[in-house]
Enzyme design. Structure first.
Site, PDB file in Angstrom:
ATOM      1  N   ASP A  19      -7.775   3.221   6.012  1.00 25.87           N
ATOM      2  CA  ASP A  19      -7.083   1.933   6.022  1.00 25.87           C
ATOM      3  C   ASP A  19      -6.530   1.761   7.435  1.00 25.87           C
ATOM      4  OD1 ASP A  19      -5.822  -0.446   5.224  1.00 25.87           O
ATOM      5  OD2 ASP A  19      -3.986   0.620   4.693  1.00 25.87           O
ATOM      6  N   GLU A  68     -11.801  -0.465   5.280  1.00 24.61           N
ATOM      7  CA  GLU A  68     -11.530  -1.837   4.851  1.00 24.61           C
ATOM      8  C   GLU A  68     -11.987  -2.819   5.926  1.00 24.61           C
ATOM      9  OE1 GLU A  68      -7.924  -4.561   3.004  1.00 24.61           O
ATOM     10  OE2 GLU A  68      -7.426  -2.631   3.896  1.00 24.61           O
ATOM     11  N   ASP A  75      -0.063   2.929   2.617  1.00 21.59           N
ATOM     12  CA  ASP A  75      -1.245   3.072   3.472  1.00 21.59           C
ATOM     13  C   ASP A  75      -2.181   4.168   2.966  1.00 21.59           C
ATOM     14  OD1 ASP A  75      -0.674   1.113   5.718  1.00 21.59           O
ATOM     15  OD2 ASP A  75       1.154   2.303   5.735  1.00 21.59           O
TER      16      ASP A  75
END
Length: 171
Positions: free
Chosen positions: A7, A66, A138
């Protein structure tokens, strides 16, 4: 299969490592690379060094990240793009094929709805991986990315005759 989920972020980059064996998902590790450097080149190097260290420790066989999402602040988008680019480059340098997923795809795969809140993602990651407590945001997002990748690759593998190359084209 060992999957590394990333991420990316300009201040905090989350990571999550899962192992898949006999169609079961097991938690391996997760955490955050906290960026402490001030200059952009050193910040980006810190992200690359952190990801390299994670790869060296956990030896993932696959990686997922992502996709970038819309930003109202152009500078925020640029900084995130830089962090994401460094992460993808570091994964590629370490010979990992990188799959990309949108936030909506990740939430859909983990929670069941593309509009899920962060707290719902944390709760489902905790539940799916049998963790005693919710991981930080996160880290939970990175684990969710890894879980999404597993579900996506599992679904694509069911398509008869789908090779790794044709699976990428199907996405």
């Amino acid at each position: 299969m060992v999957i590394l989920g990333i991420d990316p972020g300009s201040r905090i980059t989350g990571f999550g490592v899962i192992k898949v064996q006999d169609n079961k998902i097991y938690y391996v590790a997760s955490g955050c690379i906290r960026i402490t450097e001030i200059t952009t080149p050193k910040r980006l190097k810190q992200i690359a060094d952190g990801i390299t260290q994670i790869i060296n420790i956990y030896a993932p066989t696959e990686a997922a990240i992502e996709q970038i999402f819309m930003f109202q602040n152009p500078m925020g988008a640029i900084k995130l793009g830089q962090a994401r680019g460094v992460a993808m480059c570091t994964l590629a340098i370490n010979n990992l094929e990188v799959s990309e997923y949108s936030a909506k795809q990740i939430k859909q795969a983990v929670v069941g709805t593309g509009g899920a809140a962060k707290s719902q993602v944390q709760h489902m990651v905790q539940s799916l991986l049998g963790l005693s407590k919710k991981p930080p945001e996160d880290a939970a997002d990175a684990l969710a990315i890894a879980i999404c990748h597993y579900h996506s690759s599992k679904s694509l593998a069911k398509i008869s005759g789908a090779s790794r190359v044709s699976q990428k084209r199907i996405k």
